[in-house]
Design a protein around this motif. Structure first.
Motif, PDB file in Angstrom:
ATOM      1  N   ASP A 311      31.765  45.100  52.482  1.00 37.61           N
ATOM      2  CA  ASP A 311      32.227  45.641  53.745  1.00 37.61           C
ATOM      3  C   ASP A 311      32.018  44.659  54.910  1.00 37.61           C
ATOM      4  OD1 ASP A 311      32.758  47.524  55.691  1.00 37.61           O
ATOM      5  OD2 ASP A 311      30.662  48.160  55.755  1.00 37.61           O
ATOM      6  N   GLN A 312      31.007  43.784  54.756  1.00 38.02           N
ATOM      7  CA  GLN A 312      30.729  42.823  55.838  1.00 38.02           C
ATOM      8  C   GLN A 312      31.603  41.572  55.748  1.00 38.02           C
ATOM      9  OE1 GLN A 312      26.475  41.958  55.621  1.00 38.02           O
ATOM     10  NE2 GLN A 312      26.095  44.103  55.168  1.00 38.02           N
ATOM     11  N   CYS A 313      32.509  41.550  54.766  1.00 40.51           N
ATOM     12  CA  CYS A 313      33.326  40.336  54.561  1.00 40.51           C
ATOM     13  C   CYS A 313      34.727  40.488  55.143  1.00 40.51           C
ATOM     14  CB  CYS A 313      33.452  40.039  53.065  1.00 40.51           C
ATOM     15  SG  CYS A 313      31.899  39.662  52.292  1.00 40.51           S
ATOM     16  N   LYS A 314      34.907  41.500  56.002  1.00 41.50           N
ATOM     17  CA  LYS A 314      36.264  41.797  56.486  1.00 41.50           C
ATOM     18  C   LYS A 314      36.889  40.641  57.251  1.00 41.50           C
ATOM     19  CE  LYS A 314      35.434  45.798  58.232  1.00 41.50           C
ATOM     20  NZ  LYS A 314      34.874  47.072  58.280  1.00 41.50           N
ATOM     21  N   LYS A 315      36.025  39.827  57.894  1.00 39.16           N
ATOM     22  CA  LYS A 315      36.593  38.745  58.718  1.00 39.16           C
ATOM     23  C   LYS A 315      37.189  37.616  57.863  1.00 39.16           C
ATOM     24  CE  LYS A 315      32.274  36.263  59.393  1.00 39.16           C
ATOM     25  NZ  LYS A 315      31.379  35.563  60.189  1.00 39.16           N
ATOM     26  N   TYR A 316      36.896  37.610  56.565  1.00 42.45           N
ATOM     27  CA  TYR A 316      37.430  36.554  55.699  1.00 42.45           C
ATOM     28  C   TYR A 316      38.743  36.999  55.059  1.00 42.45           C
ATOM     29  CZ  TYR A 316      32.566  35.086  56.066  1.00 42.45           C
ATOM     30  OH  TYR A 316      31.332  34.735  56.529  1.00 42.45           O
ATOM     31  N   GLU A 317      39.673  36.058  54.973  1.00 42.14           N
ATOM     32  CA  GLU A 317      40.958  36.375  54.329  1.00 42.14           C
ATOM     33  C   GLU A 317      40.831  36.420  52.810  1.00 42.14           C
ATOM     34  OE1 GLU A 317      44.652  34.114  55.013  1.00 42.14           O
ATOM     35  OE2 GLU A 317      44.052  34.312  57.126  1.00 42.14           O
ATOM     36  N   LYS A 318      40.014  35.476  52.280  1.00 36.27           N
ATOM     37  CA  LYS A 318      39.908  35.393  50.818  1.00 36.27           C
ATOM     38  C   LYS A 318      38.456  35.156  50.436  1.00 36.27           C
ATOM     39  CE  LYS A 318      42.238  31.205  51.258  1.00 36.27           C
ATOM     40  NZ  LYS A 318      42.477  30.671  52.430  1.00 36.27           N
ATOM     41  N   ILE A 319      37.959  36.007  49.551  1.00 35.39           N
ATOM     42  CA  ILE A 319      36.585  35.808  49.091  1.00 35.39           C
ATOM     43  C   ILE A 319      36.535  35.824  47.558  1.00 35.39           C
ATOM     44  CG2 ILE A 319      35.531  36.847  51.147  1.00 35.39           C
ATOM     45  CD1 ILE A 319      34.878  39.314  49.396  1.00 35.39           C
ATOM     46  N   ALA A 320      35.444  35.248  47.015  1.00 35.10           N
ATOM     47  CA  ALA A 320      35.149  35.384  45.584  1.00 35.10           C
ATOM     48  C   ALA A 320      33.881  36.215  45.479  1.00 35.10           C
ATOM     49  CB  ALA A 320      34.938  34.013  44.955  1.00 35.10           C
ATOM     50  N   PHE A 321      33.780  36.977  44.415  1.00 36.47           N
ATOM     51  CA  PHE A 321      32.598  37.824  44.212  1.00 36.47           C
ATOM     52  C   PHE A 321      31.998  37.525  42.839  1.00 36.47           C
ATOM     53  CE2 PHE A 321      30.560  41.583  42.499  1.00 36.47           C
ATOM     54  CZ  PHE A 321      29.695  41.914  43.520  1.00 36.47           C
ATOM     55  N   VAL A 322      30.682  37.289  42.810  1.00 39.94           N
ATOM     56  CA  VAL A 322      29.978  37.079  41.537  1.00 39.94           C
ATOM     57  C   VAL A 322      29.125  38.299  41.253  1.00 39.94           C
ATOM     58  CG1 VAL A 322      28.406  35.609  40.227  1.00 39.94           C
ATOM     59  CG2 VAL A 322      29.574  34.689  42.220  1.00 39.94           C
ATOM     60  N   GLY A 323      29.208  38.818  40.040  1.00 37.11           N
ATOM     61  CA  GLY A 323      28.368  39.973  39.731  1.00 37.11           C
ATOM     62  C   GLY A 323      28.364  40.299  38.259  1.00 37.11           C
ATOM     63  N   VAL A 324      27.651  41.379  37.945  1.00 39.85           N
ATOM     64  CA  VAL A 324      27.501  41.818  36.555  1.00 39.85           C
ATOM     65  C   VAL A 324      28.662  42.765  36.182  1.00 39.85           C
ATOM     66  CG1 VAL A 324      25.032  41.411  36.262  1.00 39.85           C
ATOM     67  CG2 VAL A 324      25.793  43.467  37.455  1.00 39.85           C
ATOM     68  N   PRO A 325      28.826  43.073  34.892  1.00 46.48           N
ATOM     69  CA  PRO A 325      30.013  43.815  34.449  1.00 46.48           C
ATOM     70  C   PRO A 325      30.278  45.137  35.183  1.00 46.48           C
ATOM     71  CG  PRO A 325      28.842  42.938  32.553  1.00 46.48           C
ATOM     72  CD  PRO A 325      28.003  42.597  33.744  1.00 46.48           C
ATOM     73  N   CYS A 326      29.210  45.902  35.483  1.00 43.69           N
ATOM     74  CA  CYS A 326      29.450  47.203  36.128  1.00 43.69           C
ATOM     75  C   CYS A 326      30.124  47.014  37.490  1.00 43.69           C
ATOM     76  CB  CYS A 326      28.156  48.001  36.249  1.00 43.69           C
ATOM     77  SG  CYS A 326      26.797  47.114  37.026  1.00 43.69           S
ATOM     78  N   MET A 327      29.847  45.891  38.135  1.00 42.78           N
ATOM     79  CA  MET A 327      30.446  45.642  39.457  1.00 42.78           C
ATOM     80  C   MET A 327      31.904  45.213  39.334  1.00 42.78           C
ATOM     81  SD  MET A 327      27.271  43.714  41.166  1.00 42.78           S
ATOM     82  CE  MET A 327      25.698  44.546  41.176  1.00 42.78           C
ATOM     83  N   MET A 328      32.197  44.478  38.265  1.00 41.86           N
ATOM     84  CA  MET A 328      33.589  44.081  38.022  1.00 41.86           C
ATOM     85  C   MET A 328      34.438  45.338  37.816  1.00 41.86           C
ATOM     86  SD  MET A 328      33.529  40.821  38.128  1.00 41.86           S
ATOM     87  CE  MET A 328      32.049  40.477  39.067  1.00 41.86           C
ATOM     88  N   LYS A 329      33.847  46.275  37.058  1.00 47.29           N
ATOM     89  CA  LYS A 329      34.586  47.517  36.798  1.00 47.29           C
ATOM     90  C   LYS A 329      34.767  48.321  38.089  1.00 47.29           C
ATOM     91  CE  LYS A 329      34.112  50.099  32.973  1.00 47.29           C
ATOM     92  NZ  LYS A 329      33.599  51.098  32.022  1.00 47.29           N
ATOM     93  N   ALA A 330      33.740  48.322  38.932  1.00 52.81           N
ATOM     94  CA  ALA A 330      33.826  49.070  40.193  1.00 52.81           C
ATOM     95  C   ALA A 330      34.994  48.551  41.042  1.00 52.81           C
ATOM     96  CB  ALA A 330      32.504  48.941  40.955  1.00 52.81           C
TER      97      ALA A 330
END
Ligand SMILES: Cc1cc2nc3c(=O)[nH]c(=O)nc-3n(C[C@H](O)[C@H](O)[C@H](O)COP(=O)(O)OP(=O)(O)OC[C@H]3O[C@@H](n4cnc5c(N)ncnc54)[C@H](O)[C@@H]3O)c2cc1C
Ligand code: SF4
Ligand code: SF4
Ligand code: SF4
Length: 499
Positions: A311-330
């Motif tokens: 939610d705090q990344c709204k100012k960015y046009e494009k981001i990458a996210f690193v996380g564990v499988p449950c987060m990918m599914k979310a």
């Protein structure tokens, strides 16, 4: 990413049918709750007025489409998803699959699960043995008497003891009513408007695995594995950069991919995890440059509610996210439900880690004390490999215990997780299957595979096929299958009673 197509135009639908479906859609509880809370939502500041109407419009479209799908599904016998897709040609196949799964949750469609047992020959410890395996078949049928289900806020997921603390609901909630930490979830009942959006996007509320399998199988460029999901290619890889070798967990592939994305302006920022002020307590962070990226290298085995900061990344046009499988599914679920419009369109790359389990921070402290007689601050690295839990110490010493000795410290909610290899990521990375200092990498779309190979061509990564290394893909599949088999099933009501 599963690309669910929004059928903005309802071509081929008669104006009368469309009008009726739209009228019914506007009465849906989720649409109403969202619409009626317009003032509170805009005041809460998460979604602008423009974004509010974009979400509302997409919700009404998706709900209208579902009403039309229901109309067309007036068949009495249970059908497989692929049969339903053949029956209803008015909308893209991905949408029909998504709609059927949501209609089931909304109380209009019933799911029939048939379990068949078949005997297969498997090599166990060098000997060929006959073993029985279960196969699951899912069919869907209209309910005789539909009962519309209202989606509860996700407190029911937490109370059932199955919340994986990913934090996605807190980022999506339009009025900031949910607060998630690594161990807790709280909903402010005075603010909550009972829209059920958090329930729609939560990876633990209802399963999207059936929908995902059917959608992915529509794409003939993808290979499919029951144990590790859809993929293009699998590799074993290691970074070529000395700076990354100093901070990496395994092959340094995650950091290498992220560095490439930043250096080539493919992203403006990255959501990753670093140590907090307390060593080994993970803290999700937003990283804008390579220097800060290096601080995130290495695995912290305690869980990090990383999706809370999307939610705090709204100012960015494009981001990458690193996380564990449950987060990918979310994240995937948030792009499918309730409408096929992702809540955060700026998440361009999902880099998923393999994950067998994570640990509460307090139990990591106990693990170090009880299993190794060490204070957590003495540890420079923790690792899982070759059936052992291994620690490295500031003194240079290395110690290990059998993995089964540390499993009791794992989070209880990880027992409800069936995904080892981040099936819903764009690129998945883990250690299983590769040698020390190397990572196993799975690319899950043509674009992701191209990106990976561009990074190899740029000289940042040394890469081989996972088929050409030992133990390789065989072990990834094997452990992936074990995780699927061990996974406990989620029944929110039953789990709640037993909690
Ligand atoms: C909780 C957990 C359990 C894991 N279990 C397994 C397993 O059973 N089998 C297996 O093969 N691999 C597992 N992994 C993945 C493995 O430990 C490595 O992360 C992976 O091989 C990538 O190595 P690398 O050298 O390419 O990563 P690096 O280049 O070192 O980068 C590591 C990345 O992981 C991120 N990260 C670190 N800790 C966390 C965290 N707690 N939550 C989210 N992101 C984090 C960092 O932000 C960083 O971007 C697990 C990872 C985690 C976080
Ligand atoms: S907590 Fe859930 S149900 Fe309540 S307002 Fe937020 S998203 Fe809606
Ligand atoms: S979205 Fe994530 S944090 Fe929220 S209830 Fe579901 S599992 Fe828990
Ligand atoms: S085992 Fe599953 S639920 Fe637990 S941290 Fe890993 S991905 Fe999340």
């Amino acid at each position: 990413m599963v690309q669910v197509v929004n059928s903005n135009s309802f071509k081929g639908i008669s104006p009368k049918d469309l009008m009726e479906a739209t009228y019914q859609a506007s009465g849906n509880f989720q649409v109403r709750a969202f619409f009626e809370a317009k003032e509170e939502i805009i005041k809460a500041g998460k979604y602008s007025e423009e974004k509010f109407y974009e979400i509302l419009d997409a919700m009404i479209d998706a709900e209208t489409e579902r009403k039309l799908v229901l109309e067309k599904l007036m068949v009495k016998k249970p059908l497989f998803l692929e049969e339903i897709v053949k029956e209803i040609k008015d909308f893209p196949a991905e949408n029909v699959i998504r709609d059927v799964i949501y209609l089931k949750e909304q109380g209009y469609i019933q799911e029939h699960v048939e379990i068949k047992t078949k005997t297969v020959v498997k090599k166990i410890k060098g000997e060929e043995k006959e073993v029985e395996v279960k196969e699951y078949f899912y069919r869907y049928q209209l309910k005789e008497i539909p009962t519309e289900q209202y989606f509860e806020p996700v407190s029911i997921v937490f109370q059932a003891g199955v919340c994986c603390q990913c934090g996605w609901c807190s980022s999506v909630c339009p009025v900031n009513a949910v607060e998630v930490t690594a161990d807790t979830l709280e909903i402010d009942r005075d603010i909550c408007m009972k829209c059920g959006l958090c329930f729609s996007v939560c990876p633990r509320s209802f399963s999207i695995d059936q929908a995902n399998e059917n959608i992915k199988k529509l794409d003939k460029s993808l290979k499919w594995s029951d144990k590790t999901g859809a993929y293009i290619n699998a590799y074993s890889a290691s970074t070529t950069k000395d700076n990354i070798k100093k901070v990496r967990q395994d092959g340094g592939i995650v950091t290498s991919i992220l560095e490439y994305l930043l250096d080539n302006n493919l992203v403006d920022a990255i959501v990753a995890v670093q140590h907090s002020e307390e060593l080994w307590r993970p803290e999700p962070v937003i990283v804008e440059n390579v220097k800060d990226l290096y601080k995130t290298g290495g695995t912290k085995y305690a869980n990090s509610p990383s999706l809370t900061i999307i939610d705090q990344c709204k100012k960015y046009e494009k981001i990458a996210f690193v996380g564990v499988p449950c987060m990918m599914k979310a994240i995937e679920k948030g792009s499918m439900f309730p409408s096929g419009l992702p809540f955060f369109k700026n998440i361009k790359y999902k880099i998923g880690l393999f994950c067998m389990e994570s640990f509460p921070y307090d139990r990591i402290i106990n693990l170090a004390k009880e299993q190794f007689d060490k204070d957590i601050n003495e540890l420079t690295k923790m690792n899982i490999g070759g059936g052992k839990f291994i620690i490295n110490l500031k003194s240079g010493e290395q110690m290990d215990v059998p993995l089964k000795e540390v499993q009791k410290y794992a989070r209880d909610n990880c027992h409800f997780c069936e995904d080892l290899t981040s099936d819903y990521a764009d690129i998945s990375v883990g250690s299983i299957g590769s040698q020390d200092g190397w990572s196993s990498v799975i690319t899950r779309s043509k674009d992701a595979d191209k990106l990976y190979n561009d990074i190899v061509k740029a000289g940042l990564i040394e890469s081989k096929s996972l088929k050409d290394v030992k133990p390789g893909q065989f072990l990834v599949e094997k452990i992936g299958g074990i995780k699927r088999k061990k996974c406990k099933s989620i029944n929110l009501k039953e789990n709640q009673n037993g909690h």
